[in-house]
Design a protein around this motif. Structure first.
Motif, short mmCIF file in Angstrom:
data_model
loop_
_atom_site.label_atom_id
_atom_site.label_comp_id
_atom_site.label_asym_id
_atom_site.label_seq_id
_atom_site.Cartn_x
_atom_site.Cartn_y
_atom_site.Cartn_z
N ALA A 183 82.88 -21.38 38.41
CA ALA A 183 82.44 -22.77 38.50
C ALA A 183 83.08 -23.58 37.39
O ALA A 183 83.42 -23.05 36.33
CB ALA A 183 80.92 -22.85 38.40
N THR A 196 81.41 -28.27 40.12
CA THR A 196 81.89 -27.63 41.34
C THR A 196 81.96 -26.12 41.17
O THR A 196 82.06 -25.61 40.05
CB THR A 196 83.26 -28.22 41.76
OG1 THR A 196 83.63 -27.71 43.03
CG2 THR A 196 84.34 -27.90 40.75
N HIS A 198 80.21 -22.19 41.82
CA HIS A 198 78.90 -21.56 41.92
C HIS A 198 78.77 -20.52 40.83
O HIS A 198 79.76 -19.96 40.36
CB HIS A 198 78.73 -20.91 43.29
CG HIS A 198 79.96 -20.15 43.71
ND1 HIS A 198 80.19 -18.86 43.33
CD2 HIS A 198 81.05 -20.54 44.42
CE1 HIS A 198 81.37 -18.49 43.81
NE2 HIS A 198 81.91 -19.48 44.47
N ARG A 199 77.53 -20.26 40.46
CA ARG A 199 77.28 -19.27 39.42
C ARG A 199 77.07 -17.89 40.04
O ARG A 199 77.22 -16.86 39.39
CB ARG A 199 76.04 -19.70 38.64
CG ARG A 199 75.79 -18.91 37.39
CD ARG A 199 74.41 -19.26 36.86
NE ARG A 199 73.94 -18.18 36.03
CZ ARG A 199 74.10 -18.16 34.73
NH1 ARG A 199 74.68 -19.14 34.10
NH2 ARG A 199 73.66 -17.13 34.04
N SER A 200 76.71 -17.88 41.31
CA SER A 200 76.52 -16.60 42.00
C SER A 200 77.87 -15.93 42.23
O SER A 200 78.91 -16.58 42.23
CB SER A 200 75.83 -16.85 43.34
OG SER A 200 76.49 -17.89 44.03
N GLY A 203 79.78 -17.44 47.22
CA GLY A 203 79.46 -18.84 47.43
C GLY A 203 80.61 -19.51 48.15
O GLY A 203 81.74 -19.45 47.67
N THR A 205 80.25 -22.80 49.88
CA THR A 205 79.85 -24.12 50.36
C THR A 205 80.95 -25.17 50.11
O THR A 205 81.32 -25.40 48.98
CB THR A 205 78.56 -24.56 49.65
OG1 THR A 205 77.63 -23.49 49.66
CG2 THR A 205 77.96 -25.78 50.32
#
Ligand SMILES: Cc1cc2nc3c(=O)[nH]c(=O)nc-3n(C[C@H](O)[C@H](O)[C@H](O)COP(=O)(O)OP(=O)(O)OC[C@H]3O[C@@H](n4cnc5c(N)ncnc54)[C@H](O)[C@@H]3O)c2cc1C
Length: 480
Positions: A183, A196, A198-200, A203, A205
């Protein structure tokens, strides 16, 4: 390091005549006086990167923001005053991409260097000015590592690594910087803060804007924060070396390693001229030991012992004698590869960076040697061979009274880049395009894609504030 003479850095194209004192006053409304530098002596160290490429005029001001809000204020001031802004990490870049814009703003990230390790999630949350090795060292305290390791990792910043999509010696196994960025927080030219990614771990999206920003060389936004993927740190590393008397031997060695089914963590190739350079600079005897060249291979992790044995066997089957080193000797060779070479002041030199499909490694090395003979220039070659990423060095002696390198050095560099393109390669494997290589941009991307990339920049930076003299500059410079 590079002495080519590409177009002057920091084109004035986005600069509207502006009163620097009004700009500086606007900046001082948001930053501490000590963080807004205008004194020529204070500004001077920020004018270029390692290439030495610089604009004819200095920047109006260097700013050292300490908060994201201050970065936003600087971007707004740049837009309001219509002045170009170049972001600067450590200035170790080898493409001139951090060269200060004439009359513009240099935004140094040295005041944004925080590092937080979230061990449970295997991520690091860092400021752009964090030094690459500091992130790795902080991760190691938790049994983790930050994998991308450019040879400049002791001095380069994460922001610079992200903006150039830096590679390194371990990237053949762990991937380049892009693979470690989950991210990004990015300040756009108008001051908007974009979060922008993601931390997971997973991801998907929306558009992958993280990948768009990675490698964008400061032309799309200012990276003010990064969430980086960490991996378990390997507890065990093994190293082998293979002498390769000829280029076909080098090709066989690399082919045996990459075709073995083992995934090594490092596959580096050093040619004879590079070994000579290291011997002269570091007092070693690599030429005596390895003659025409050397391939250095490492494995890491719990399987390192079995894997290094498998690789030695594969090399032996290919008719090459591998020497498995003890840990101390393995570290010594690794460090000699990273830092053992010296810079010769008696030479005009160009350090190149091209990448080709692995199968083209030997043909391109042969082409480089032929180019050296054709243009009467000395050729050294280091390669992240497992990645097909070559760093040939071209040089000629500096003759008495010469104030610039002979034309044949530029012609040789041009022939080399074109040889890489002709073999399905790219004009830059990891250093970026910047000012130094933008004359070849259209040769690789084609006019349509260059136009598309400029259109993408215009969406994020409609006034053309960020790095207007950078790799997408439209200043009529024809490929040389
Ligand atoms: C001895 C040596 C060895 C090297 N070895 C390698 C190597 O193995 N692999 C490799 O890939 N490179 C290598 N390099 C090149 C260089 O270190 C890398 O390109 C590095 O990523 C640059 O980091 P930096 O912090 O110095 O960035 P800078 O040189 O300051 O800037 C580089 C680019 O990044 C942009 N930038 C910097 N920070 C940000 C930010 N926060 N937001 C947006 N844009 C930003 C700048 O505007 C510029 O376009 C080496 C350089 C040296 C001197």
């Amino acid at each position: 390091m590079s002495t080519t003479t590409p177009p002057a850095a920091g084109s004035d194209q986005a600069v509207r005549p502006t009163d620097p004192s009004a700009l500086v006053a606007a900046l001082r409304e948001h930053l501490a006086p000590a963080d807004v530098l205008t004194d020529p002596a204070a500004v001077e160290p920020y004018r270029s990167d390692v290439t030495g490429l610089r604009a004819v005029r200095p920047p109006a001001v260097v700013v050292v923001p300490r908060t994201v809000e201050q970065v936003q204020a600087v971007a707004r001031a740049a837009t309001a005053h219509g002045v170009p802004l170049v972001v600067r990490g450590a200035g170790t870049g080898l493409a001139g991409a951090a060269a200060a814009p004439a009359g513009g703003i240099v935004l140094s990230t040295e005041g944004l260097a925080g590092i937080r390790i979230d061990a449970d999630d295997h991520v690091a949350v860092v400021g752009p000015g964090a030094i690459t090795d500091h992130v790795d060292l902080a991760a190691r305290e938790h049994g983790l590592m930050y994998a991308p390791d450019p040879a400049s990792s002791q001095i380069s910043t994460i922001g610079g690594n992200i903006a150039t999509n830096a590679g390194g010696l371990r990237c053949v196994k762990y991937g380049v910087t892009r693979e470690s960025v989950l991210a990004l927080d990015v300040v756009l030219a108008d001051g908007t803060l974009l979060r922008t990614g993601h931390r997971s771990v997973k991801g998907v999206t929306g558009y992958d804007l993280v990948s768009l920003i990675v490698g964008s060389e400061g032309t799309l936004g200012i990276v003010v924060g990064a969430t980086l993927r960490l991996l378990p740190a390997p507890t065990h590393v093994r190293t082998l070396v293979v002498s390769v008397p000829s280029l076909p031997d080098a090709g066989r060695a690399v082919g045996a390693v990459t075709g073995s089914g083992v995934r090594p963590s490092t596959v580096e190739l050093l040619n004879a001229a590079t070994l000579e350079n290291i011997d002269a600079h570091s007092g070693t005897d690599l030429v005596d030991r390895h003659g025409g060249g050397l391939v250095l291979v490492r494995t890491d992790g719990p399987g390192a012992d079995a894997e290094i044995t498998a690789l030695a066997d594969a090399l032996s089957a290919a008719g090459l004698a591998a020497q498995v080193l003890d840990d101390a000797e393995g570290e010594r060779y690794y460090e000699l590869r990273r830092t053992g070479r010296g810079h010769r002041t008696d030479l005009w030199s160009v350090g190149e960076d091209v990448a080709v499909p692995r199968s083209a490694l030997v043909p391109v090395l042969e082409a480089i040697e032929e180019i050296g003979r054709r243009f009467d220039v000395e050729v050294t070659a280091v390669a992240h061979a497992g990645d097909g990423n070559l760093h040939p060095g071209l040089s000629t002696p500096r003759r008495h009274g010469e104030t610039e390198p002979p034309a044949r050095l530029h012609e040789a560099a041009d022939a080399l880049v074109r040889a890489a393109l002709a073999h399905g390669g790219t004009i830059s494997g990891e250093h970026g395009v910047g000012i130094a290589k933008r004359r070849w941009l259209a040769d690789e991307l084609g006019a349509e894609q260059v136009a598309l990339q400029r259109a993408i920049k215009a969406v994020l930076d409609p006034a053309g504030i960020l790095a207007p003299g950078g790799f997408l500059a439209d200043d009529g410079v024809a490929p040389r």
